[in-house]
Design an enzyme around this catalytic site. Structure first.
Site, PDB file in Angstrom:
ATOM      1  N   ALA A 193       1.720 -39.505  46.984  1.00  0.00           N
ATOM      2  CA  ALA A 193       1.389 -38.255  47.680  1.00  0.00           C
ATOM      3  C   ALA A 193       1.243 -38.505  49.171  1.00  0.00           C
ATOM      4  O   ALA A 193       0.266 -38.103  49.796  1.00  0.00           O
ATOM      5  CB  ALA A 193       0.097 -37.666  47.100  1.00  0.00           C
ATOM      6  N   GLY A 194       2.229 -39.213  49.757  1.00  0.00           N
ATOM      7  CA  GLY A 194       2.148 -39.568  51.174  1.00  0.00           C
ATOM      8  C   GLY A 194       2.904 -38.587  52.055  1.00  0.00           C
ATOM      9  O   GLY A 194       3.050 -37.402  51.722  1.00  0.00           O
ATOM     10  N   GLY A 201       6.152 -37.645  49.787  1.00  0.00           N
ATOM     11  CA  GLY A 201       5.857 -36.997  48.508  1.00  0.00           C
ATOM     12  C   GLY A 201       5.156 -35.657  48.691  1.00  0.00           C
ATOM     13  O   GLY A 201       5.549 -34.657  48.056  1.00  0.00           O
ATOM     14  N   THR A 233       7.626 -53.506  54.679  1.00  0.00           N
ATOM     15  CA  THR A 233       8.227 -54.833  54.865  1.00  0.00           C
ATOM     16  C   THR A 233       7.315 -55.866  54.209  1.00  0.00           C
ATOM     17  O   THR A 233       6.087 -55.789  54.316  1.00  0.00           O
ATOM     18  CB  THR A 233       8.361 -55.118  56.382  1.00  0.00           C
ATOM     19  OG1 THR A 233       9.115 -54.054  56.967  1.00  0.00           O
ATOM     20  CG2 THR A 233       9.072 -56.435  56.626  1.00  0.00           C
ATOM     21  N   GLU A 250      15.295 -39.313  51.230  1.00  0.00           N
ATOM     22  CA  GLU A 250      14.767 -38.209  52.030  1.00  0.00           C
ATOM     23  C   GLU A 250      15.093 -38.434  53.504  1.00  0.00           C
ATOM     24  O   GLU A 250      14.913 -39.527  54.007  1.00  0.00           O
ATOM     25  CB  GLU A 250      13.245 -38.118  51.825  1.00  0.00           C
ATOM     26  CG  GLU A 250      12.607 -36.968  52.547  1.00  0.00           C
ATOM     27  CD  GLU A 250      13.354 -35.660  52.288  1.00  0.00           C
ATOM     28  OE1 GLU A 250      13.475 -35.246  51.138  1.00  0.00           O
ATOM     29  OE2 GLU A 250      13.830 -35.053  53.274  1.00  0.00           O
ATOM     30  N   LYS A 259      21.090 -44.155  53.184  1.00  0.00           N
ATOM     31  CA  LYS A 259      19.773 -43.921  53.780  1.00  0.00           C
ATOM     32  C   LYS A 259      19.444 -44.983  54.820  1.00  0.00           C
ATOM     33  O   LYS A 259      19.048 -44.676  55.950  1.00  0.00           O
ATOM     34  CB  LYS A 259      18.696 -43.893  52.676  1.00  0.00           C
ATOM     35  CG  LYS A 259      17.283 -43.778  53.175  1.00  0.00           C
ATOM     36  CD  LYS A 259      17.015 -42.496  53.952  1.00  0.00           C
ATOM     37  CE  LYS A 259      15.774 -42.634  54.791  1.00  0.00           C
ATOM     38  NZ  LYS A 259      15.475 -41.463  55.602  1.00  0.00           N
ATOM     39  N   CYS A 289       9.420 -46.206  59.461  1.00  0.00           N
ATOM     40  CA  CYS A 289      10.702 -46.475  58.788  1.00  0.00           C
ATOM     41  C   CYS A 289      11.776 -47.184  59.586  1.00  0.00           C
ATOM     42  O   CYS A 289      12.463 -48.044  59.033  1.00  0.00           O
ATOM     43  CB  CYS A 289      11.250 -45.180  58.213  1.00  0.00           C
ATOM     44  SG  CYS A 289      10.178 -44.563  56.901  1.00  0.00           S
TER      45      CYS A 289
END
Ligand code: NAD
Ligand code: UGA
Length: 463
Positions: free
Chosen positions: A13-14, A17, A97, A164, A219, A275
């Site tokens: 749920a981050g 999510g 990482t 995503e 991605k 990311c």
């Protein structure tokens, strides 16, 4: 004919999510969406009746949650129950990482993904579609398949890759009108079941389907290309400063070439976020593991350039302040890695602060959305100095005028719009003289600040 999905579970749920599932629930009222997480505090915050206390700050997210929560959107810590009831399970857990062992500092740590797979296999009593929403190394679906089918209860799992592409700060806009949705998979029925979910609001021509490996690799590739643009323009920003060219003018001049395009050409103190660095390191590691050293070196340079940009911004502050910042107060405007988010992961501000603190500067931080405990947690995580010392040298103040009072210099680290609206005469009058501004985002008007009396350095603009 593919099965019509009516029950979805999302593990994690981050930042991905939460908003992603909130939008699916908003746009598909016939689907029950349950978002689960092992972090009880986070789930409690998602369920908070005060929508200003949601764990993720995103413009417009509160309204989406308000519309769907309790109707067909639920947040829970009961992971087993949600897995058991769902027909489709999204895995949206973190893939940081690795900080240990083989591939330390480069490879993606897949332990959270594997734990999810083992839990799904243990709990599932009927066939499920498992969707990779997290960003994963290419070929992860193979490992997932092996775990699910070897440790499961004999039920069948279809695995899809559905990366995503939302950016923080614009997550709701990006989810409402994505450039594309990407779905990779083997089984046509499973792919179609997920296509049907998105078709609730995304035009069919924007839903791309590929094989699972292309989807996983696309991605990492998308993030590498985006970050490469930022490092490219940042590399040129340094040359602009030396030659009297203006990087914004150069960006406009090249961005009007339709083959280059205008987006992602904003020079900055360096890209941050959870990311870009992680995903490029992952790509570099994958290339190396196939023995493709030139490919690895090519992409690694994007990160090296970014490290250089953060470092040279900090070095320039020290040099300009007569080669010493020891005991000098430097006010940071912004700590988040970009505007309109409360996320600070890998923010350039952390590294610039760390460098200045090593030069014994005193730093005062103001950020409209980042609380003091997060600033300290970010600095403590680096382990450069003791927690006590971080608290002695760094103060967090939630008023920009207070934060800049009696400072030698201001450093702009995040491009929050409100910084442009300040009463800069008032700021100037309360600072020590000469008063310096180091604009790491090129958002303030250099000429008008100079007219007020400031000495101004703007990234990418030479004297
Ligand atoms: P995050 O850290 O905000 O959220 C991940 C959540 O997963 C955490 O709350 C954690 O408690 C939970 N979790 C971990 N293991 C779990 C388990 N076994 N069971 C239940 N919950 C578990 O991470 P994020 O920013 O949402 O990123 C998630 C993934 O999405 C990453 O792979 C990331 O690369 C990718 N991604 C992120 C973004 C972004 O903008 N943040 C955009 C696109 C893709
Ligand atoms: C990025 C991608 O844009 C998303 O498509 C992707 O889904 C996401 O990573 C992910 O996989 O996590 P995000 O990191 O949230 O999204 O934010 P960006 O808008 O990409 O910004 C990243 C960093 O680059 C920020 O620090 C930003 O300030 C910096 N940046 C961006 C620049 O310095 N200049 C630019 O022109 C653009």
């Amino acid at each position: 004919m593919s099965k019509k999905i009516t029950k979805i579970c999302c593990i994690g749920a981050g930042y991905v999510g939460g908003p992603t599932m909130a939008v699916i629930a908003q746009k598909c009222p016939e689907i029950t969406v349950t978002v689960v997480d092992i972090n009880e505090k986070r789930i409690a915050a998602w369920n908070d009746t005060d929508l200003s206390r949601l764990p993720v700050y995103e413009p417009g997210l509160d309204r989406v949650v308000e519309e769907a929560r309790g109707r067909n959107l639920f947040f829970s810590t009961d992971v087993d129950k949600a897995i058991d009831e769902a027909e489709m399970i999204f895995i949206s857990v973190n893939t940081p990482t690795k900080t240990y062992g083989k591939g330390k500092g480069m490879a993606a740590d897949l332990k959270f993904i594997e734990l999810c797979a083992r839990q799904i296999a243990r709990v599932a009593k009927d066939d499920k579609i498992v969707v990779e929403k997290s960003t994963l190394p290419v070929r992860t679906a193979q490992a997932l398949k092996s775990i699910l089918h070897n440790t499961g209860n004999g039920v069948h799992f279809d695995i899809l890759s559905n990366p995503e592409f939302l950016a923080e700060g614009t997550a709701i806009e990006d989810l409402h009108a994505p450039d594309r949705v990407l779905i990779g998979g083997e089984d046509k029925g499973a792919i179609e079941a997920l296509v049907q979910v998105y078709a609730g609001w995304v035009p069919r021509e924007n839903i791309l389907t590929t094989n699972v490996w292309s989807s996983e690799l696309s991605k990492l590739t998308a993030n590498a290309f985006l970050a490469q643009r930022v490092s490219s323009i940042n590399a040129l920003s340094e040359l602009c400063e030396k030659t009297g060219a203006d990087v914004n003018e150069v960006a406009r001049a090249i961005g009007t070439d339709s083959r280059i395009g205008p987006k992602f050409l904003k020079a900055s103190v360096g890209f941050g976020g959870s990311c870009f660095q992680k995903d490029i390191l992952n790509l570099v590691y994958i290339a190396k593991s196939y023995g493709l050293h030139e490919v690895a070196d090519y992409w690694e340079q994007v990160i090296l350039m970014n490290d250089h940009q953060k470092r040279r911004f900090a070095d320039n502050i020290v040099t300009t302040l007569y080669n010493t910042v020891s005991g000098k107060k430097i006010a940071f405007l912004g700590w988040a890695f970009k505007k309109d988010t409360n996320d600070t992961r890998e923010s350039a501000a952390i590294y610039v602060a760390d460098h200045l603190l090593s030069e014994q500067a005193e730093i005062v931080v103001y950020d409209p959305k980042v609380p003091a405990e997060q600033v300290y947690a970010d600095l403590d995580y680096l382990n450069t100095r003791s927690e006590d010392e971080n608290r002695r040298l760094v103060t967090v103040i939630n008023d920009p005028y207070e934060a800049t009072k009696e400072a030698h210099a201001i450093a702009v680290l995040t491009e929050w719009d409100e910084f442009k609206t300040y009463d800069w005469d008032r700021v100037y009058n309360n600072m020590l003289k000469p008063s310096f501004v180091f604009d790491g985002r090129a958002i303030l008007d250099k000429e008008s600040l100079e007219a007020v009396g400031f000495d101004v350095y703007t990234i990418g603009i030479g004297d």
